[in-house]
Scaffold this active site. Structure first.
Site, PDB file in Angstrom:
ATOM      1  N   GLN A 114       4.438 -63.457 -64.911  1.00  0.00           N
ATOM      2  CA  GLN A 114       3.062 -63.383 -65.383  1.00  0.00           C
ATOM      3  C   GLN A 114       2.916 -62.150 -66.253  1.00  0.00           C
ATOM      4  OE1 GLN A 114       0.181 -63.843 -62.272  1.00  0.00           O
ATOM      5  NE2 GLN A 114      -1.497 -64.012 -63.739  1.00  0.00           N
ATOM      6  N   GLY A 115       2.771 -62.358 -67.544  1.00  0.00           N
ATOM      7  CA  GLY A 115       2.609 -61.236 -68.461  1.00  0.00           C
ATOM      8  C   GLY A 115       1.151 -61.061 -68.830  1.00  0.00           C
ATOM      9  N   ALA A 116       0.906 -60.162 -69.781  1.00  0.00           N
ATOM     10  CA  ALA A 116      -0.462 -59.883 -70.196  1.00  0.00           C
ATOM     11  C   ALA A 116      -1.076 -61.072 -70.924  1.00  0.00           C
ATOM     12  CB  ALA A 116      -0.485 -58.650 -71.094  1.00  0.00           C
ATOM     13  N   GLU A 117      -0.243 -61.825 -71.634  1.00  0.00           N
ATOM     14  CA  GLU A 117      -0.754 -62.903 -72.479  1.00  0.00           C
ATOM     15  C   GLU A 117      -0.431 -64.290 -71.946  1.00  0.00           C
ATOM     16  OE1 GLU A 117      -2.186 -62.625 -75.710  1.00  0.00           O
ATOM     17  OE2 GLU A 117      -2.406 -60.472 -75.413  1.00  0.00           O
ATOM     18  N   ALA A 118       0.658 -64.390 -71.185  1.00  0.00           N
ATOM     19  CA  ALA A 118       1.143 -65.732 -70.834  1.00  0.00           C
ATOM     20  C   ALA A 118       1.657 -65.804 -69.397  1.00  0.00           C
ATOM     21  CB  ALA A 118       2.268 -66.124 -71.792  1.00  0.00           C
ATOM     22  N   LEU A 145       4.481 -67.882 -67.033  1.00  0.00           N
ATOM     23  CA  LEU A 145       5.700 -68.647 -67.205  1.00  0.00           C
ATOM     24  C   LEU A 145       6.006 -69.412 -65.918  1.00  0.00           C
ATOM     25  CD1 LEU A 145       8.787 -69.298 -67.616  1.00  0.00           C
ATOM     26  CD2 LEU A 145       7.575 -68.784 -69.733  1.00  0.00           C
ATOM     27  N   LYS A 169       5.303 -72.210 -70.793  1.00  0.00           N
ATOM     28  CA  LYS A 169       4.645 -70.952 -71.135  1.00  0.00           C
ATOM     29  C   LYS A 169       3.189 -71.266 -71.423  1.00  0.00           C
ATOM     30  CE  LYS A 169       5.302 -66.774 -73.849  1.00  0.00           C
ATOM     31  NZ  LYS A 169       6.267 -66.005 -74.646  1.00  0.00           N
ATOM     32  N   ASP A 200       9.574 -58.201 -80.498  1.00  0.00           N
ATOM     33  CA  ASP A 200       9.433 -57.691 -79.123  1.00  0.00           C
ATOM     34  C   ASP A 200      10.784 -57.723 -78.408  1.00  0.00           C
ATOM     35  OD1 ASP A 200       8.226 -56.737 -76.804  1.00  0.00           O
ATOM     36  OD2 ASP A 200       7.510 -58.700 -76.158  1.00  0.00           O
TER      37      ASP A 200
HETATM   38  N1  LIG Z   1      13.131 -70.908 -71.482  1.00  0.00           N
HETATM   39  C1  LIG Z   1      13.210 -70.102 -70.407  1.00  0.00           C
HETATM   40  N2  LIG Z   1      14.130 -70.353 -69.441  1.00  0.00           N
HETATM   41  C2  LIG Z   1      14.212 -69.550 -68.353  1.00  0.00           C
HETATM   42  N3  LIG Z   1      13.417 -68.503 -68.131  1.00  0.00           N
HETATM   43  C3  LIG Z   1      12.489 -68.190 -69.056  1.00  0.00           C
HETATM   44  C4  LIG Z   1      12.333 -68.980 -70.236  1.00  0.00           C
HETATM   45  N4  LIG Z   1      11.328 -68.463 -70.967  1.00  0.00           N
HETATM   46  C5  LIG Z   1      10.887 -67.390 -70.283  1.00  0.00           C
HETATM   47  N5  LIG Z   1      11.568 -67.202 -69.122  1.00  0.00           N
HETATM   48  C6  LIG Z   1      11.348 -66.150 -68.108  1.00  0.00           C
HETATM   49  O1  LIG Z   1       9.988 -65.803 -68.078  1.00  0.00           O
HETATM   50  C7  LIG Z   1       9.784 -64.461 -68.481  1.00  0.00           C
HETATM   51  C8  LIG Z   1       8.509 -64.361 -69.336  1.00  0.00           C
HETATM   52  O2  LIG Z   1       8.613 -65.204 -70.486  1.00  0.00           O
HETATM   53  P1  LIG Z   1       8.340 -64.618 -71.951  1.00  0.00           P
HETATM   54  O3  LIG Z   1       8.472 -65.719 -72.935  1.00  0.00           O
HETATM   55  O4  LIG Z   1       9.197 -63.419 -72.159  1.00  0.00           O
HETATM   56  O5  LIG Z   1       6.805 -64.232 -71.845  1.00  0.00           O
HETATM   57  P2  LIG Z   1       6.026 -62.836 -71.977  1.00  0.00           P
HETATM   58  O6  LIG Z   1       5.461 -62.834 -73.350  1.00  0.00           O
HETATM   59  O7  LIG Z   1       4.993 -62.881 -70.926  1.00  0.00           O
HETATM   60  O8  LIG Z   1       7.033 -61.726 -71.778  1.00  0.00           O
HETATM   61  C9  LIG Z   1      11.068 -64.067 -69.206  1.00  0.00           C
HETATM   62  O9  LIG Z   1      11.341 -62.687 -69.156  1.00  0.00           O
HETATM   63  C10 LIG Z   1      12.111 -64.886 -68.478  1.00  0.00           C
HETATM   64  O10 LIG Z   1      12.507 -64.240 -67.283  1.00  0.00           O
HETATM   65 MG   LIG Z   2       8.952 -61.415 -72.466  1.00  0.00          MG
END
Ligand SMILES: Nc1ncnc2c1ncn2[C@@H]1O[C@H](COP(=O)(O)OP(=O)(O)O)[C@@H](O)[C@H]1O
Ligand SMILES: [Mg+2]
Length: 303
Positions: A32-36, A38, A53, A192
């Protein structure tokens, strides 16, 4: 046909867009990030894992502006992923990204009739469904490596330490290579680059048929078993293109490397000293990844 029954979003629960509220088993929130948010879920059949996402709408933003911004972010990320995925057919390709499976940029429009009332004003939001990447982030792997190194301490034979350090250096060079390929072949700057946004996908062993896609039951990283070092082999997969742009400007590329270098320094102090020689300057790393990398590296030095 009867309308599908939906589970309404309950107050305080993390945002999960329709139709994933009906997915069985339910998507599992993994980050769980600031914007999204997962989620780990599946696509078409339960044996095909997928990453969802989800970008919730921001209640403090004007609804029209909010919808436009969320849509732009999801579409921009999907476009870049599709563009970089197209390189995958090239046998010399060194940049891998998750494949895009599906997306929706206006969940409000889709579910309005069905759900809007139950969801109150919390309509909107957008989502991107992509291929699930097995394995671990570079952040997890290096953290585990540090934990292992600390736990074995003085009991480690010097030649074994050298061997394990070489494995890390090899990983760092592969990262430099992948970033170079993204910059040059993909004409993309990430925006990023951090060790959380770089995953290492284990190469599937054709001979071991345990059906787990490389994530074995004795994976020391998953089980936080510090008695053995992590396996750093595998394919570098770049993720999180929410801030990425299409650019071939040296300046933009240098900023990408600068961001990674800074992030690396603060997250992985033990490996920081190797960053320049392995990720950036090595012929097997960024420097050797394309003609013209020297100009970008010079820019970075002058910064
Ligand atoms: N396609 C993917 N397959 C497996 N894990 C993923 C995938 N996309 C994201 N994640 C996991 O989810 C986390 C958050 O996704 P990310 O796209 O980096 O979003 P944010 O912008 O919130 O950082 C990643 O650091 C990774 O651990
Ligand atoms: Mg990320």
């Amino acid at each position: 046909m009867a309308a599908p029954t939906t589970t309404p979003q309950r107050e305080g629960e993390p945002f999960l867009p329709a139709p994933f509220t009906n997915t069985v088993p339910p998507p599992e929130l993994v980050a769980q990030g600031a914007e999204a948010l997962l989620y780990r879920t599946h696509f078409l059949n339960p044996a095909k894992p997928a990453a969802l996402k989800a970008r919730p709408s921001k209640p403090y933003r004007h609804p029209t502006l909010d919808a436009r911004l969320t849509k732009q972010r999801v579409l921009a990320e999907a476009r870049i992923l599709v563009k970089l995925s197209a390189l995958a057919g090239d046998p010399s390709n060194e940049v891998h990204v998750p494949a895009v499976l599906s997306l929706e940029w206006d969940t409000a429009r889709k579910v309005k009739a069905l759900e809007a009332e139950q969801r109150g004003s919390r309509g909107g939001g957008a989502w991107l469904l992509m291929e699930w990447i097995e394995g671990h982030s570079v952040k997890e792997l290096l953290r585990h490596w540090d934990a292992w190194y600390k736990s074995v301490g003085d009991n480690l034979a010097p030649e074994e330490l050298t061997r394990q350090e070489d494995e890390v250096k090899k990983l760092l060079r592969r990262i430099g290579r992948a970033v170079g390929a993204m910059h040059n072949k993909g004409s993309v700057v990430h925006g990023d680059l951090t060790s959380s946004n770089i995953l290492v996908r284990p190469i599937k062993d054709e001979h071991v048929q345990n059906g787990s896609n490389g994530a074995t039951n004795d994976d020391p990283v998953t089980h936080k078993d510090d008695s053995s070092p992590p396996d750093l082999n595998g394919e570098i997969v770049l993720i999180d293109f929410g801030l990425a742009t299409q650019s071939i400007q040296d300046e933009d590329r240098a900023v990408d490397l600068y961001v990674l270098e800074r992030a690396f320094g603060s997250t992985h102090p033990r490996q920081e000293g190797w960053f320049d020689a392995e990720v950036l300057q090595s012929q097997a790393g960024y420097r050797g990844s394309y003609k013209g990398s020297n100009v970008v590296l010079k820019r970075l030095e002058d910064a």
